[in-house]
Design an enzyme around this catalytic site. Structure first.
Site, PDB file in Angstrom:
ATOM      1  N   ARG A  20       0.838  -1.211   0.000  1.00  0.00           N
ATOM      2  CA  ARG A  20       0.000   0.000   0.000  1.00  0.00           C
ATOM      3  C   ARG A  20       0.872   1.260   0.000  1.00  0.00           C
ATOM      4  O   ARG A  20       0.968   1.967  -0.999  1.00  0.00           O
ATOM      5  CB  ARG A  20      -0.955  -0.031   1.225  1.00  0.00           C
ATOM      6  CG  ARG A  20      -2.082   0.995   1.160  1.00  0.00           C
ATOM      7  CD  ARG A  20      -1.688   2.392   1.565  1.00  0.00           C
ATOM      8  NE  ARG A  20      -1.096   2.474   2.897  1.00  0.00           N
ATOM      9  CZ  ARG A  20      -0.528   3.574   3.377  1.00  0.00           C
ATOM     10  NH1 ARG A  20      -0.464   4.676   2.642  1.00  0.00           N
ATOM     11  NH2 ARG A  20       0.014   3.583   4.586  1.00  0.00           N
ATOM     12  N   ASP A  21       1.562   1.525   1.101  1.00  0.00           N
ATOM     13  CA  ASP A  21       2.322   2.777   1.191  1.00  0.00           C
ATOM     14  C   ASP A  21       3.430   2.795   0.141  1.00  0.00           C
ATOM     15  O   ASP A  21       3.763   3.845  -0.427  1.00  0.00           O
ATOM     16  CB  ASP A  21       2.916   2.921   2.600  1.00  0.00           C
ATOM     17  CG  ASP A  21       3.145   4.364   3.008  1.00  0.00           C
ATOM     18  OD1 ASP A  21       3.044   5.252   2.148  1.00  0.00           O
ATOM     19  OD2 ASP A  21       3.429   4.607   4.202  1.00  0.00           O
ATOM     20  N   HIS A 212       5.418   4.572  12.716  1.00  0.00           N
ATOM     21  CA  HIS A 212       5.452   4.442  11.246  1.00  0.00           C
ATOM     22  C   HIS A 212       6.466   5.466  10.738  1.00  0.00           C
ATOM     23  O   HIS A 212       6.175   6.655  10.677  1.00  0.00           O
ATOM     24  CB  HIS A 212       4.035   4.731  10.743  1.00  0.00           C
ATOM     25  CG  HIS A 212       3.845   4.765   9.256  1.00  0.00           C
ATOM     26  ND1 HIS A 212       3.210   3.761   8.551  1.00  0.00           N
ATOM     27  CD2 HIS A 212       4.146   5.709   8.325  1.00  0.00           C
ATOM     28  CE1 HIS A 212       3.137   4.082   7.275  1.00  0.00           C
ATOM     29  NE2 HIS A 212       3.703   5.254   7.099  1.00  0.00           N
ATOM     30  N   HIS A 214       9.197   6.916   7.864  1.00  0.00           N
ATOM     31  CA  HIS A 214       9.753   6.952   6.508  1.00  0.00           C
ATOM     32  C   HIS A 214      11.243   7.261   6.660  1.00  0.00           C
ATOM     33  O   HIS A 214      11.658   7.844   7.660  1.00  0.00           O
ATOM     34  CB  HIS A 214       9.029   7.998   5.655  1.00  0.00           C
ATOM     35  CG  HIS A 214       7.657   7.539   5.231  1.00  0.00           C
ATOM     36  ND1 HIS A 214       7.380   7.105   3.961  1.00  0.00           N
ATOM     37  CD2 HIS A 214       6.500   7.428   5.928  1.00  0.00           C
ATOM     38  CE1 HIS A 214       6.106   6.757   3.890  1.00  0.00           C
ATOM     39  NE2 HIS A 214       5.533   6.937   5.070  1.00  0.00           N
ATOM     40  N   CYS A 245       4.429   9.115  -0.119  1.00  0.00           N
ATOM     41  CA  CYS A 245       3.023   9.496  -0.036  1.00  0.00           C
ATOM     42  C   CYS A 245       2.769  10.493  -1.157  1.00  0.00           C
ATOM     43  O   CYS A 245       3.475  11.492  -1.271  1.00  0.00           O
ATOM     44  CB  CYS A 245       2.702  10.118   1.327  1.00  0.00           C
ATOM     45  SG  CYS A 245       1.029  10.766   1.393  1.00  0.00           S
ATOM     46  N   ASN A 254       9.301   4.042   3.012  1.00  0.00           N
ATOM     47  CA  ASN A 254       9.203   3.692   4.428  1.00  0.00           C
ATOM     48  C   ASN A 254      10.519   3.089   4.899  1.00  0.00           C
ATOM     49  O   ASN A 254      11.342   2.641   4.092  1.00  0.00           O
ATOM     50  CB  ASN A 254       8.120   2.624   4.625  1.00  0.00           C
ATOM     51  CG  ASN A 254       6.738   3.124   4.291  1.00  0.00           C
ATOM     52  OD1 ASN A 254       6.342   3.102   3.143  1.00  0.00           O
ATOM     53  ND2 ASN A 254       6.018   3.578   5.281  1.00  0.00           N
TER      54      ASN A 254
END
Ligand code: HMG
Ligand code: MG
Length: 317
Positions: A20-21, A212, A214, A245, A254
């Site tokens: 996803r990310d 979370h 990055h 993003c 990430n």
């Protein structure tokens, strides 16, 4: 005395966000079949939670338009959580239709980022998420919360820890089981992590905090190391360090799952993740995008594979 010895034997849950990310920000068009194959490889690596896709507007994030098809194609292994982002009730309907059993809502710490990312103010988004949480939990789904720009915002700059704690509390009040405190554009450094955790821990238990990171500025692993002594047990990461993003200029990938697992293995911290199988998943997705993956572990593995191949070739009669 070894100050890290007390970490030995601890268990950490890694939430794999690469599909996803990671893929939401790739320019290369990754096919639905390749996304499915990637998730299946991540399952084979025994990642305990995999964020498979996002039921967001396909106009806003075209890379996630095939969320339902990806969910329909993956082989779900018992014991692994397969999750998806959901921004509103329309997204929840799509997620329910795809048989998703855990979703995540995503709020921001700063107004400008909230508007750029989901076209709503923070207050409006929390009102939307209250409806999403109520209906999702009523249908038996677990709901995770993200709080973006918690360590700084590309539009508004510094963010006060008290503000982050207040919004994290508001997310928990919606009924989410944990809040992923997110460093959206990879600004965080180890000088920032302990004071933010100190503030958060005055208002919520550590079990409800995930982190979370990055890795835009190369500090993500160091941030994890700074957070471990606080008892944080859940960290997000993406295979090979894929990611970014689309609504956060300058956000790089990430924290790489490969690098994280390598470090945690070295510390004697358990994750249950198979590093060789994870490396295969990273190598697979690297072959489907148009640039090398940033993970240092993945790069070292690729170099090693290359030199072994060359050796075999040289030895061949
Ligand atoms: P909007 O344009 O204000 O939405 O977008 P709307 O409600 O006015 O609807 C506009 C159109 O979109 C309508 O269609 C809706 O039906 C449709 P039309 O009538 O024009 O044909 N629509 C949808 N279609 C499919 N699925 C849906 C959906 N919702 C509306 N769920 C919206 C508002 C929230 C939908 C939009 O802004 C959006 O999807 N944003 C998501 C952006 C995004 O995915 N960003 C990246 C993820 S967040 C992130 O990466 C940060 C994180 O990693 C943590 C960190 O690092 O900080 C989580
Ligand atoms: Mg992110």
């Amino acid at each position: 005395m070894n100050p890290l010895a007390s970490l030995r034997g601890r268990h950490i849950t890694i939430v794999e966000v690469g599909p996803r990310d990671g893929l939401q920000n790739e320019q290369a068009a990754v096919s639905t079949a390749d996304k499915i194959a990637f998730v299946n490889r991540l399952s084979a690596a025994n990642l305990p939670a995999i964020e498979v896709s996002a039921f967001v507007s396909p106009t806003w994030v075209p890379q996630m338009a095939d969320a339902a098809d990806v969910f329909a194609g993956i082989a779900r292994r018992p014991g692994i959580r397969y999750t998806a982002l959901v921004p509103n009730l329309a997204g929840l309907d799509r997620a329910l239709g795809a048989g998703v059993s855990e979703i995540a809502v995503f709020a921001a710490s700063t107004e400008t980022f909230s508007r750029k990312n989901i076209n709503q103010s923070i207050d409006d988004s929390l009102a939307t998420y209250q409806q999403v949480c109520d209906r999702a939990r009523g249908a038996g789904l677990r709901v995770r919360g993200y709080l973006s720009t918690a360590f700084g915002c590309p539009y508004e700059g510094d963010v006060a820890p008290q503000r982050v704690a207040e919004l994290a509390e508001r997310l928990l009040a919606l009924g989410v089981f944990e809040v992923a405190i997110s460093d959206t554009i990879g600004l965080a450094h180890p000088g920032q992590v302990p004071p933010l955790l100190d503030t958060l821990l005055t208002r919520m238990p550590v079990e409800q905090i995930a982190l979370h990171f990055h890795d835009t500025r190369g500090t993500a692993l160091a941030n994890v190391l700074a957070a471990l002594p606080f008892g944080v047990t859940t960290f997000d990461a993406s295979a090979g360090g894929l990611g970014g993003c689309p609504y956060a200029p300058g956000a790089a990938g990430n924290l790489a799952t490969d690098d994280l697992v390598y470090m945690l293995n070295g510390l004697g911290v358990e994750t249950g993740v198979s590093l060789p199988a994870l490396s295969e998943a990273s190598a697979f997705i690297a072959s489907r995008i148009d640039h090398p993956l940033p993970s240092r572990y993945a790069q070292a593995s690729a170099a090693q594979r290359g030199s072994q191949k060359a050796k075999v070739k040289r030895q061949a009669p």
